[in-house]
Design an enzyme around this catalytic site. Structure first.
Site, PDB file in Angstrom:
ATOM      1  N   GLY A  38       0.808  -1.216   0.000  1.00 41.92           N
ATOM      2  CA  GLY A  38       0.000   0.000   0.000  1.00 41.92           C
ATOM      3  C   GLY A  38       0.840   1.266   0.000  1.00 41.92           C
ATOM      4  N   THR A  39       1.903   1.278   0.786  1.00 42.34           N
ATOM      5  CA  THR A  39       2.730   2.482   0.877  1.00 42.34           C
ATOM      6  C   THR A  39       3.329   2.812  -0.489  1.00 42.34           C
ATOM      7  OG1 THR A  39       3.235   1.967   3.179  1.00 42.34           O
ATOM      8  CG2 THR A  39       4.720   3.512   2.060  1.00 42.34           C
ATOM      9  N   ASN A  48      -8.550   3.239   8.103  1.00 41.90           N
ATOM     10  CA  ASN A  48      -7.970   2.092   8.793  1.00 41.90           C
ATOM     11  C   ASN A  48      -8.309   2.033  10.273  1.00 41.90           C
ATOM     12  OD1 ASN A  48      -6.199   4.369   7.991  1.00 41.90           O
ATOM     13  ND2 ASN A  48      -4.910   3.614   9.659  1.00 41.90           N
ATOM     14  N   GLN A  89      -7.774  -0.480   2.914  1.00 42.81           N
ATOM     15  CA  GLN A  89      -8.650  -1.080   3.929  1.00 42.81           C
ATOM     16  C   GLN A  89     -10.038  -1.413   3.383  1.00 42.81           C
ATOM     17  OE1 GLN A  89      -7.768  -2.218   6.787  1.00 42.81           O
ATOM     18  NE2 GLN A  89      -5.830  -1.188   7.226  1.00 42.81           N
ATOM     19  N   SER A 123      -3.317  -3.293  -0.864  1.00 43.66           N
ATOM     20  CA  SER A 123      -2.187  -3.966  -0.219  1.00 43.66           C
ATOM     21  C   SER A 123      -2.546  -5.421   0.053  1.00 43.66           C
ATOM     22  CB  SER A 123      -1.876  -3.256   1.098  1.00 43.66           C
ATOM     23  OG  SER A 123      -0.914  -3.983   1.813  1.00 43.66           O
ATOM     24  N   HIS A 182      -1.357  -7.651   2.242  1.00 39.86           N
ATOM     25  CA  HIS A 182      -1.434  -8.211   3.600  1.00 39.86           C
ATOM     26  C   HIS A 182      -2.656  -7.761   4.391  1.00 39.86           C
ATOM     27  CE1 HIS A 182       0.263  -4.944   6.323  1.00 39.86           C
ATOM     28  NE2 HIS A 182       0.562  -4.447   5.139  1.00 39.86           N
ATOM     29  N   THR A 215      12.390  -6.987 -10.776  1.00 42.82           N
ATOM     30  CA  THR A 215      11.869  -8.344 -11.025  1.00 42.82           C
ATOM     31  C   THR A 215      10.626  -8.577 -10.164  1.00 42.82           C
ATOM     32  OG1 THR A 215      14.097  -9.088 -11.517  1.00 42.82           O
ATOM     33  CG2 THR A 215      12.500 -10.801 -10.919  1.00 42.82           C
ATOM     34  N   CYS A 220       1.290   1.706  13.062  1.00 48.10           N
ATOM     35  CA  CYS A 220       2.535   2.474  13.072  1.00 48.10           C
ATOM     36  C   CYS A 220       2.497   3.594  14.100  1.00 48.10           C
ATOM     37  CB  CYS A 220       2.825   3.026  11.684  1.00 48.10           C
ATOM     38  SG  CYS A 220       1.429   3.780  10.920  1.00 48.10           S
TER      39      CYS A 220
HETATM   40  N1  PLP Z   1      -3.117   2.808   3.568  1.00 46.79           N
HETATM   41  C1  PLP Z   1      -3.895   2.368   4.565  1.00 46.79           C
HETATM   42  C2  PLP Z   1      -5.291   2.898   4.707  1.00 46.79           C
HETATM   43  C3  PLP Z   1      -3.404   1.430   5.471  1.00 46.79           C
HETATM   44  O1  PLP Z   1      -4.180   0.999   6.464  1.00 46.79           O
HETATM   45  C4  PLP Z   1      -2.074   0.955   5.313  1.00 46.79           C
HETATM   46  C5  PLP Z   1      -1.491   0.022   6.290  1.00 46.79           C
HETATM   47  O2  PLP Z   1      -1.858   0.023   7.450  1.00 46.79           O
HETATM   48  C6  PLP Z   1      -1.320   1.439   4.233  1.00 46.79           C
HETATM   49  C7  PLP Z   1      -1.877   2.371   3.385  1.00 46.79           C
HETATM   50  C8  PLP Z   1       0.069   0.960   3.996  1.00 46.79           C
HETATM   51  O3  PLP Z   1       0.039  -0.318   3.396  1.00 46.79           O
HETATM   52  P1  PLP Z   1       1.327  -1.274   3.462  1.00 46.79           P
HETATM   53  O4  PLP Z   1       1.437  -1.754   4.869  1.00 46.79           O
HETATM   54  O5  PLP Z   1       1.023  -2.387   2.507  1.00 46.79           O
HETATM   55  O6  PLP Z   1       2.502  -0.479   3.032  1.00 46.79           O
END
Ligand code: PLP
Length: 399
Positions: free
Chosen positions: A71-72, A152, A180, A200, A202, A238, A327
């Site tokens: 996601g990031t 989230n 989310q 994302s 995970h 890759t 985080c």
């Molecule tokens: N965006 C939202 C709304 C999230 O909840 C998160 C992770 O908690 C992210 C982005 C970041 O995703 P990733 O952990 O895959 O980098």
């Protein structure tokens, strides 16, 4: 000791079917998807099948899916990758919201540092952005609107279709962070009218370290990573074939779960958890309760309690929950999401997030319910901040 995990918004366990699907790509199917020989062709075919699966999940063409590390990265690629914008063309304007994940908020902060202007639109007490606020924030140089689909911490869904229309009317790009939302609500990028949408793995029962970005056909995107011409030159490196295969399988399972109505079962469990807590614990409330929400999340404020202390006490008894974003757990600052909704800092600090996953059962919810009311009561008894009289006065005033 029994352990129950209700922190699926932090990360989800990889489902057994997903693990089975990805495992051969660590072993017999190890090829580099860019190689032209048999081994490469085999993994290339698997990557393209996964791309089709992601495309079906969000309602786009396979060629509009770019695989990322999560996601990031998807959020960063969307925000920094737009051609003639931001890093390469400062002085433009971006609209985002006060409740975004730090992957978006800190990217916007970086845009400000390089000379872009950013407007952070507020949310109401239910945690929703008003599309009219987005409209009012528009400027002639607004190039990008980036507003999340589901929050989230609270699970509150944003009115992304209306926001998409506002952005389209203004000829601005619209990115939505759907990390989310994916796998929890049906996503249709054409209906949302977005140009970019991040996912994302995970958060939807695929492993950590893989994700996808929808990029609408015709959207000029510069890669953030420079290297080979992977992912149609939008993301060099890759491919993470096992991760991508897993994400494709997770997307397929999510579509089947929608078709079977599994999400109703999940919201039923969430509602039982929420209602019982509200009924059994005094001086509590659900953050964003009256707003549309994803079916797996509830964020509850326990007035006069310390969220961190509750997380630790519950963990010692086998229940894993969270104070909010993983985080920011451990940080002294109260949640920017909850304070933006108008919670007092001490209420925000006394909030817990419970988030269910596909593996969650009614026994898990009953286990949580056997612990939460008594743990809150015990910590409140020990707490100098919990003033029963003050809370009863407040309850009386509100009734
Ligand atoms: N965006 C939202 C709304 C999230 O909840 C998160 C992770 O908690 C992210 C982005 C970041 O995703 P990733 O952990 O895959 O980098």
């Amino acid at each position: 000791m029994r352990r129950v995990y209700l922190d699926n918004n932090a990360t989800t366990p990889v489902l057994p079917e997903v693990l089975t699907a990805m495992q051969p790509y660590f072993g017999e199917h190890f090829g580099n998807a860019s190689s032209i020989h048999h081994h490469g062709q085999e993994t290339r075919a698997a990557v393209e099948r996964a791309r089709e699966s992601l495309a079906s999940l969000v309602g786009c063409r396979a060629s509009e899916i770019v695989f990322t590390s999560g996601g990031t990265e998807g959020d960063n690629l969307a925000i920094f990758g737009l051609v003639n914008f931001g890093l390469s063309n400062p002085g433009q304007h971006v609209i985002t919201s006060a409740i975004e994940h730090h992957a978006v908020l800190n990217s916007c902060k970086h845009l400000e540092a390089v000379g872009c202007e950013v407007t952070y639109v507020p949310v109401d007490g239910r945690g929703q952005v008003d599309p009219d606020d987005v409209r009012r924030a528009l400027r002639p140089n607004t190039r990008l609107v980036t507003i999340m689909m589901a929050n989230n911490e609270t699970g509150v869904l944003q009115p992304v279709e209306e926001i998409g229309k506002v952005a389209a009317d203004a000829d601005a790009y619209f990115h939505t962070d759907a990390v989310q939302a994916a796998g929890k609500v049906v996503i249709d990028v054409r209906r949302i009218g977005c140009d970019l949408l991040s996912i994302s793995g995970h958060k939807m029962h695929a492993p950590q370290g893989v994700g996808a970005l929808y990029v609408k056909k015709g959207t000029g995107l510069r890669p953030m990573l420079h290297g080979g011409s992977h992912e149609r030159s939008r993301r060099a490196g890759t491919e993470n074939v096992p991760g991508i295969v897993a994400l494709g399988k997770a997307a397929e399972l999510a579509r089947k779960a929608f078709a079977r109505g599994d999400l109703d079962r999940m919201s039923g469990l969430r509602d039982r958890l929420e209602q019982t807590i509200l009924g059994e614990v005094e001086a509590t409330g659900v953050n964003g309760q009256s707003a549309p929400r994803v079916p797996n999340t509830t964020s509850v404020h326990f007035d006069g309690s310390d969220g961190e202390a509750l997380v630790i006490a519950l963990d010692l008894k086998g229940l894993a929950v969270s104070t909010g974003a993983a985080c920011s757990s451990g940080a002294i600052e109260p949640s920017h999401v909850l304070t933006a909704m108008g919670l007092r800092p001490e209420q925000a600090r006394g909030s817990l997030r419970f988030s269910l996953g596909k593996q969650s059962t009614s026994e898990d919810v009953e286990f949580a319910l056997s612990l939460v009311p008594q743990t809150v009561a015990r910590l409140r008894e020990l707490s100098p901040v919990y003033n029963k009289t003050a809370v009863s006065h407040k309850l009386l005033a509100e009734s």
